[in-house]
Enzyme design. Structure first.
Site, PDB file in Angstrom:
ATOM      1  N   ASP A 258       0.871  -1.167   0.000  1.00 32.26           N
ATOM      2  CA  ASP A 258       0.000   0.000   0.000  1.00 32.26           C
ATOM      3  C   ASP A 258       0.917   1.229   0.000  1.00 32.26           C
ATOM      4  O   ASP A 258       2.144   1.125   0.106  1.00 32.26           O
ATOM      5  CB  ASP A 258      -0.954  -0.012   1.206  1.00 32.26           C
ATOM      6  CG  ASP A 258      -2.203   0.856   0.937  1.00 32.26           C
ATOM      7  OD1 ASP A 258      -2.134   1.738   0.055  1.00 32.26           O
ATOM      8  OD2 ASP A 258      -3.224   0.662   1.607  1.00 32.26           O
TER       9      ASP A 258
HETATM   10  C1  NOJ Z   1      -4.059   3.927   0.121  1.00 32.72           C
HETATM   11  C2  NOJ Z   1      -5.228   3.001   0.249  1.00 32.72           C
HETATM   12  O1  NOJ Z   1      -5.179   2.316   1.476  1.00 32.72           O
HETATM   13  C3  NOJ Z   1      -5.321   1.971  -0.859  1.00 32.72           C
HETATM   14  O2  NOJ Z   1      -6.523   1.263  -0.737  1.00 32.72           O
HETATM   15  C4  NOJ Z   1      -5.210   2.641  -2.190  1.00 32.72           C
HETATM   16  O3  NOJ Z   1      -5.354   1.706  -3.219  1.00 32.72           O
HETATM   17  C5  NOJ Z   1      -3.877   3.364  -2.269  1.00 32.72           C
HETATM   18  N1  NOJ Z   1      -3.813   4.367  -1.229  1.00 32.72           N
HETATM   19  C6  NOJ Z   1      -3.642   4.012  -3.626  1.00 32.72           C
HETATM   20  O4  NOJ Z   1      -4.459   5.094  -3.796  1.00 32.72           O
END
Ligand code: NOJ
Length: 750
Positions: free
Chosen positions: A283
């Site tokens: 993430d």
């Molecule tokens: C953080 C989020 O937790 C995740 O779900 C997302 O895909 C990413 N950012 C990218 O935007």
């Protein structure tokens, strides 16, 4: 004592090996090309493939182009539009040394431009085919804008509505989430990833992210292995079995080890037990956040831990680029590991067909975005997501001959908010609001509109008098309350789940007019709306219904469609009941009201003793406001003749559970027939109820149908701390309309 049948090895053979073997066989031709490419790559180029960045991180466009030209970028997230993505792709394939295409990622969560209901709403449809269709629309629209990969589905089990991301989940149940996970993966990816209308999916957030302490996002999770394997992991296994191309490691600390550096979940379970050979992306900065977690002293240690766990691609942070050379020099990791990760990344680029067809036709978007077909799917999805919670005196559906209605509330005409959270590409000008749709349906002269409150958090009661006037001159009130999109989603958690601002007061003054009130709640989570039930005649829960929410609501309120959604989460009386979910394990003193049923009736200085006590709250009991699986419609259904094809099954056998369902009302409608079981005693305690199957069927008035749902012994297996087992013993089975009602039968496994 029961004999425990260990079948861990058998389960691996049954469940894990075939998918692993078949995908390897399928991919052999590109495996050769992958190895050839890897043999030509420098370490910097390999690390480039393992890095994903957002355009803003490069400072300016020229820097981004140069980085792509230099082979330093394997993936970009948040670059959209065929023109822009093609420009970057052209540099990657024509100007970088090895011509490896970039893969473009984006959060396409519940629609691209045509916005579908939030995932929690999609789950409330209990319709996997429709969910698949909705995600296929999202994929086609996103692909037409140069996107190859979505960071969805989010399949975190969510049992705490304070957590803002519950909106993005499929709710509290493992089985329903698993069914939806499969549907969403298949919807996004279709049968063939190289088809230009499909995109790669990403099962996230692996794993346990939804169990954040206190419902505060990013928080610590403590999930014992038995619970992890029985409740939190199965949706991810279902996504893997459905062929999901990628997984995302999560932000959360799981039992003391952050999930982006967790060898147990990423290596042992995902790779070794499940045989996943796709790509794992972190993430956003979740690798370097292991420093804040206190699990890594610095970026170098964070990189090492993520690499050892098996995170192939790093999103947004740059610990790999900065540290892999020295980690190799120090012998802490080896080159074959790095090559394996690069292979995982190249493999998906091959599967997507990016080497053969790297560009997106620039006219693709206009052919699909917001097409009539896509809008029709959005309307159908919205319609099936609505859950009718209350319908006193069958006030709904309203007659189209009504002389006028008042349309009141901050969400009656909120084109942005009806799209819900996690919408990057939807545009409010494309939303059709309930107000617009109702005017179209009834004629504008029959609709008296007054917002009452500017937005859902407005405290000023200035707008009340106009709202009261609108109500007074109408035959019925359609009141649109709930929460704005910004009140749910990532890091948007709440400690109070009551209607915000002066919404309850607005309901009070409108109810006081004596007009019939139909309350439509639009929200990203289950709110505590108990007091509203007394004042409103009907309550329709519409989540955040997306672009076509308005027409779907208007049709339903006036009977052109009938509600068919069922709750994917337990509704609470008060926030203090959290966690409250239907499939809990029991206490030794199962919940009843016991001695005191009303806190106000406890005499002063009453004697406290320990006899007859049970597990409940003095002030909130133990029952939910509405149980999981609940939902009414415009007709009535009768369940009869529960039948089991056999009262016993072997440990690898199956039985058919059947019930006769009859539409006993006056309207055609759909019912979700739900099958629950209880394993009465196990080598570890078993939940009091577990959903194991469901079927959504539509019946005409008077029509009767025998509904069959198969139950396999395999579906009754669970992890008991040592192994996955099917245990002989006695089971209860229920088939009915929610988790709280159903015809009961019994069977045993021997
Ligand atoms: C953080 C989020 O937790 C995740 O779900 C997302 O895909 C990413 N950012 C990218 O935007």
């Amino acid at each position: 004592m029961k004999t425990t049948i260990l079948f861990l090895a058998g389960l691996f053979i049954l469940n894990f090996l075939p998918s692993c073997v078949s995908s390897v066989e399928k991919e052999e031709p590109s495996e050769k090309k992958i190895q050839e490419l890897i043999s030509k790559m420098t370490l910097d180029e390999k690390l480039g493939q393992m890095s994903q960045f957002d355009p803003f991180q490069f400072g300016n466009e020229e820097n981004m182009k140069q980085a792509v030209r230099d082979g330093k970028v394997g993936s970009i997230l948040n670059l959209v539009g065929a023109k822009k993505t093609n420009e970057i792709q052209k540099i990657a394939v024509e100007e970088s040394r090895l011509g490896i295409p970039v893969i473009i990622g984006r959060d396409v969560i519940h629609g691209y431009r045509t916005i579908m209901p939030i995932p929690l709403g999609m789950a409330a449809s209990w319709n996997s085919e429709l969910t698949k269709k909705a995600m296929a629309v999202a994929a086609e629209e996103a692909a037409s804008e140069g996107i190859h990969w979505t960071f969805a589905p989010m399949i975190d089990i969510s049992r705490d509505p304070r957590w803002g991301r519950i909106a993005e989940s499929c709710g509290e149940d493992t089985y329903l989430t698993s069914v939806m996970a499969e549907a969403m993966v298949k919807g996004f990816q279709g049968d063939d990833l190289s088809n230009p209308k499909t995109i790669a999916a990403c099962a996230k957030h692996y794993v346990g992210y939804g169990a954040a302490e206190g419902g505060r996002d990013y928080n610590t999770t403590n999930i014992p292995e038995v619970l992890l394997r029985n409740d939190y992991l199965p949706p991810f296994k279902a996504a893997k079995d459905a062929g999901v191309a990628t997984f995302m490691s999560a932000f959360n600390d799981l039992n003391g080890v952050p999930t982006s550096g967790n060898e147990f979940t990423l290596k042992q379970i995902l790779r070794n037990e499940w045989g996943f050979n796709g790509m794992v992306v972190s993430d956003w900065s979740s690798i370097t956040e292991m420093i804040q977690h206190g699990y890594a002293a610095d970026k170098k240690e964070a990189a090492l831990k993520a690499l050892k766990a098996g995170v192939d691609m790093e999103m947004a942070s740059n610990s790999y680029v900065e540290n892999v050379q020295v980690l190799l020099d120090e012998g802490k990791i080896d080159r074959t590991t790095i090559d394996r990760y690069v292979a995982n990344i190249l493999r998906i680029k091959f599967e997507l067909g990016l080497f053969d067809h790297p560009f997106t036709p620039e006219d693709a978007a206009e052919k699909t975005i917001l097409s009539e077909k896509n809008m029709a799917v959005a309307k159908e999805a919205a319609s099936e997501s609505f859950v009718l919670l209350q319908n006193k005196n069958e006030i709904l559906p309203l007659s189209k001959d009504i002389s006028s209605v008042a349309v009141i509330g901050p969400l009656a005409d909120a084109p942005h908010d009806q799209m819900g959270t996690w919408v990057f590409d939807g545009k409010k000008e494309n939303s059709v609001t309930p107000l617009t749709a109702l005017k179209q349906k009834l004629g504008p002269e029959k609709v008296h509109f007054a917002k009452g409150l500017e937005i859902s958090r407005t405290k000023s009661t200035e707008g009340f008098s106009e709202a009261i006037k609108a109500a007074q001159k109408s035959d019925a009130v359609l009141l649109f309350l709930g929460e704005e999109a910004i009140l749910s989603g990532e890091a948007h958690c709440l400690a109070n789940l009551n209607l915000q601002g002066a919404q309850n007061e607005l309901l009070d003054v409108i109810a006081a007019t004596g007009k019939p009130v139909v309350l439509v709640v639009m929200a990203g989570r289950q709110l505590t709306i108990g007091s509203a039930l007394e004042k409103a005649h009907a309550v329709l829960y519409a989540w955040a219904p997306g672009t076509m929410g308005g027409p779907a609501i208007a049709d339903m309120l006036f009977g052109d469609t009938a509600p068919s959604g069922k709750l994917p989460v337990t509704f609470l009386k008060t926030v203090g009941q959290i966690p409250l979910y239907y499939n809990h394990t029991n206490t030794g003193r199962p919940a009843t009201y016991g001695q005191w049923t009303d806190i106000n009736k406890i005499p002063a200085e009453a004697v406290q003793h320990s006899l007859g006590n049970t597990s409940h709250y003095l002030d909130a009991g133990f029952e939910p406001l509405f149980p999981f699986g609940f939902g009414l419609t415009y007709t009535t259904f009768n369940y009869s003749e529960l039948q089991l094809s056999s009262k016993t099954m072997g440990i690898d056998g199956s039985i058919m559970v059947s019930v006769t369902l009859q539409n006993t009302g006056r309207r055609e409608a759909s019912e979700v027939v739900q099958l629950y079981i209880r394993d009465r005693a196990g080598s570890v305690t078993r939940p009091v109820k577990q959903l194991k199957g469901f079927k959504k069927v539509s019946l005409k008035p008077g029509e009767k149908q025998k509904i069959d749902i198969p139950l396999n012994a395999k579906d009754l297996s669970f992890y008991n701390g040592t192994a996955y087992v099917v245990e002989p013993g006695d089971f209860d089975v229920w088939m009915g309309t929610s988790s709280a009602s159903g015809l009961h039968g019994e069977f045993s496994i021997n």
